[in-house]
Design a protein around this motif. Sequence first.
Motif, PDB file in Angstrom:
ATOM      1  N   LEU A  60       0.823  -1.217   0.000  1.00  0.00           N
ATOM      2  CA  LEU A  60       0.000   0.000   0.000  1.00  0.00           C
ATOM      3  C   LEU A  60       0.856   1.267   0.000  1.00  0.00           C
ATOM      4  O   LEU A  60       0.364   2.349  -0.275  1.00  0.00           O
ATOM      5  N   GLY A  61       2.118   1.135   0.341  1.00  0.00           N
ATOM      6  CA  GLY A  61       2.968   2.305   0.486  1.00  0.00           C
ATOM      7  C   GLY A  61       2.791   2.916   1.864  1.00  0.00           C
ATOM      8  O   GLY A  61       2.156   2.356   2.742  1.00  0.00           O
ATOM      9  N   GLU A  62       3.356   4.083   2.036  1.00  0.00           N
ATOM     10  CA  GLU A  62       3.270   4.799   3.305  1.00  0.00           C
ATOM     11  C   GLU A  62       2.042   5.709   3.305  1.00  0.00           C
ATOM     12  O   GLU A  62       1.618   6.180   2.254  1.00  0.00           O
ATOM     13  N   PRO A  63       1.497   6.011   4.495  1.00  0.00           N
ATOM     14  CA  PRO A  63       0.436   7.012   4.547  1.00  0.00           C
ATOM     15  C   PRO A  63       1.020   8.371   4.117  1.00  0.00           C
ATOM     16  O   PRO A  63       2.035   8.795   4.648  1.00  0.00           O
ATOM     17  N   THR A  64       0.391   9.010   3.136  1.00  0.00           N
ATOM     18  CA  THR A  64       0.905  10.290   2.656  1.00  0.00           C
ATOM     19  C   THR A  64       0.270  11.464   3.382  1.00  0.00           C
ATOM     20  O   THR A  64       0.863  12.527   3.459  1.00  0.00           O
ATOM     21  N   GLU A  65      -0.931  11.253   3.900  1.00  0.00           N
ATOM     22  CA  GLU A  65      -1.578  12.301   4.699  1.00  0.00           C
ATOM     23  C   GLU A  65      -2.681  11.672   5.523  1.00  0.00           C
ATOM     24  O   GLU A  65      -3.252  10.652   5.145  1.00  0.00           O
ATOM     25  N   CYS A  66      -2.973  12.271   6.662  1.00  0.00           N
ATOM     26  CA  CYS A  66      -4.057  11.839   7.541  1.00  0.00           C
ATOM     27  C   CYS A  66      -4.834  13.069   7.977  1.00  0.00           C
ATOM     28  O   CYS A  66      -4.272  14.156   8.099  1.00  0.00           O
ATOM     29  N   TRP A  67      -6.136  12.913   8.231  1.00  0.00           N
ATOM     30  CA  TRP A  67      -7.002  14.048   8.563  1.00  0.00           C
ATOM     31  C   TRP A  67      -8.249  13.555   9.290  1.00  0.00           C
ATOM     32  O   TRP A  67      -8.571  12.381   9.262  1.00  0.00           O
ATOM     33  N   TRP A  68      -8.940  14.494   9.915  1.00  0.00           N
ATOM     34  CA  TRP A  68     -10.241  14.232  10.536  1.00  0.00           C
ATOM     35  C   TRP A  68     -11.331  14.629   9.545  1.00  0.00           C
ATOM     36  O   TRP A  68     -11.306  15.730   9.010  1.00  0.00           O
ATOM     37  N   GLU A  69     -12.277  13.728   9.303  1.00  0.00           N
ATOM     38  CA  GLU A  69     -13.418  14.029   8.439  1.00  0.00           C
ATOM     39  C   GLU A  69     -14.400  14.927   9.190  1.00  0.00           C
ATOM     40  O   GLU A  69     -14.238  15.192  10.376  1.00  0.00           O
ATOM     41  N   GLU A  70     -15.442  15.358   8.497  1.00  0.00           N
ATOM     42  CA  GLU A  70     -16.465  16.218   9.108  1.00  0.00           C
ATOM     43  C   GLU A  70     -17.184  15.482  10.230  1.00  0.00           C
ATOM     44  O   GLU A  70     -17.265  14.251  10.241  1.00  0.00           O
ATOM     45  N   ILE A  71     -17.732  16.255  11.153  1.00  0.00           N
ATOM     46  CA  ILE A  71     -18.463  15.690  12.294  1.00  0.00           C
ATOM     47  C   ILE A  71     -19.826  15.195  11.832  1.00  0.00           C
ATOM     48  O   ILE A  71     -20.527  15.867  11.078  1.00  0.00           O
ATOM     49  N   ASN A  72     -20.188  13.994  12.287  1.00  0.00           N
ATOM     50  CA  ASN A  72     -21.524  13.434  12.074  1.00  0.00           C
ATOM     51  C   ASN A  72     -22.316  13.669  13.341  1.00  0.00           C
ATOM     52  O   ASN A  72     -21.958  13.165  14.410  1.00  0.00           O
ATOM     53  N   ARG A  73     -23.365  14.434  13.237  1.00  0.00           N
ATOM     54  CA  ARG A  73     -24.115  14.925  14.408  1.00  0.00           C
ATOM     55  C   ARG A  73     -24.853  13.833  15.169  1.00  0.00           C
ATOM     56  O   ARG A  73     -25.312  12.848  14.603  1.00  0.00           O
ATOM     57  N   ALA A  74     -25.015  14.065  16.469  1.00  0.00           N
ATOM     58  CA  ALA A  74     -25.742  13.148  17.344  1.00  0.00           C
ATOM     59  C   ALA A  74     -27.231  13.161  17.007  1.00  0.00           C
ATOM     60  O   ALA A  74     -27.766  14.166  16.558  1.00  0.00           O
ATOM     61  N   GLY A  75     -27.886  12.019  17.224  1.00  0.00           N
ATOM     62  CA  GLY A  75     -29.328  11.911  17.037  1.00  0.00           C
ATOM     63  C   GLY A  75     -29.776  11.802  15.597  1.00  0.00           C
ATOM     64  O   GLY A  75     -30.971  11.834  15.317  1.00  0.00           O
TER      65      GLY A  75
ATOM     66  N   ASP B 116     -26.947  10.458  22.826  1.00  0.00           N
ATOM     67  CA  ASP B 116     -26.250   9.916  21.661  1.00  0.00           C
ATOM     68  C   ASP B 116     -24.902  10.610  21.539  1.00  0.00           C
ATOM     69  O   ASP B 116     -24.598  11.556  22.265  1.00  0.00           O
ATOM     70  N   ARG B 117     -24.113  10.170  20.572  1.00  0.00           N
ATOM     71  CA  ARG B 117     -22.777  10.698  20.330  1.00  0.00           C
ATOM     72  C   ARG B 117     -22.668  11.274  18.936  1.00  0.00           C
ATOM     73  O   ARG B 117     -23.327  10.818  18.016  1.00  0.00           O
ATOM     74  N   GLU B 118     -21.791  12.276  18.811  1.00  0.00           N
ATOM     75  CA  GLU B 118     -21.364  12.687  17.483  1.00  0.00           C
ATOM     76  C   GLU B 118     -20.060  11.949  17.191  1.00  0.00           C
ATOM     77  O   GLU B 118     -19.359  11.534  18.115  1.00  0.00           O
ATOM     78  N   TRP B 119     -19.770  11.787  15.882  1.00  0.00           N
ATOM     79  CA  TRP B 119     -18.631  10.966  15.478  1.00  0.00           C
ATOM     80  C   TRP B 119     -17.816  11.648  14.404  1.00  0.00           C
ATOM     81  O   TRP B 119     -18.356  12.371  13.561  1.00  0.00           O
ATOM     82  N   GLN B 120     -16.509  11.368  14.423  1.00  0.00           N
ATOM     83  CA  GLN B 120     -15.590  11.761  13.354  1.00  0.00           C
ATOM     84  C   GLN B 120     -14.670  10.588  13.065  1.00  0.00           C
ATOM     85  O   GLN B 120     -14.242   9.889  13.986  1.00  0.00           O
ATOM     86  N   PHE B 121     -14.369  10.407  11.778  1.00  0.00           N
ATOM     87  CA  PHE B 121     -13.390   9.405  11.370  1.00  0.00           C
ATOM     88  C   PHE B 121     -12.040  10.071  11.187  1.00  0.00           C
ATOM     89  O   PHE B 121     -11.952  11.165  10.636  1.00  0.00           O
ATOM     90  N   TYR B 122     -11.000   9.389  11.622  1.00  0.00           N
ATOM     91  CA  TYR B 122      -9.629   9.777  11.324  1.00  0.00           C
ATOM     92  C   TYR B 122      -9.198   8.916  10.141  1.00  0.00           C
ATOM     93  O   TYR B 122      -9.210   7.684  10.216  1.00  0.00           O
ATOM     94  N   CYS B 123      -8.863   9.546   9.031  1.00  0.00           N
ATOM     95  CA  CYS B 123      -8.598   8.838   7.778  1.00  0.00           C
ATOM     96  C   CYS B 123      -7.163   9.063   7.321  1.00  0.00           C
ATOM     97  O   CYS B 123      -6.598  10.128   7.543  1.00  0.00           O
TER      98      CYS B 123
END
Length: 199
Positions: A82-97, A123-130
């Motif tokens: 796959l190679g090395e990770p070239t960049e990582c970031w937080w995606e937009e927030i997914n709102r609770a409820g 409930d929780r809000e969520w973000q993915f780290y990609c």
Amino acid sequence: MDLVLLCVFLPLVTVAWGQYGDYNYQHYDYGGNDGWVNVYRQGFNFQCPHGQVIVAVRSTFSKKEGSDRLWNYACMPTPQSLGEPTECWWEEINRAGMQWYQTCSNNGLVAGFQSQYFPSVLDREWQFYCCRYSRRCPYSCSMTTEQPGHYGEDMDMMMYTYDHYIRGATTTFSAVDRDRQWKFIICRMTDFDCQFQNL
């Protein structure tokens, strides 16, 4: 006749047992002292070490603790292809409820989660780290079955296939049960180098 059948099938059974008899699904080490990355009703931030992605998600629900869940994750290093990770970031927030659907943009793979609990919604809000990898791109994506199978149940989702990766998720929220069901978006990665586009 029975002796002939035994002589024919015994070598086949021996070969099959030698290939598959000791095969066990990989056990993932979730880490942590008590096995959870959060406590009830508190926020958390979990990121895999550099060059690793999420391969397992575990959770348990408690109605008496604000209809909240404890969470834990397991990571695994990605193959060199796959190679090395070239960049990582937080995606937009997914709102609770709310119900939501999200994949990592820019051909990214899920390498972490961040969440904040909201007592007003239970409930929780969520973000993915990609993270995006330098050589390969996701393709042939599909969704897992609902995790957990029913609201309020424990969840233990593991990637049993080495060449499949979590790219995102879709969730439904039950206003009655105050819980979420997840379907993780699982993709394969190309066997060839590809041009990166915002997919």
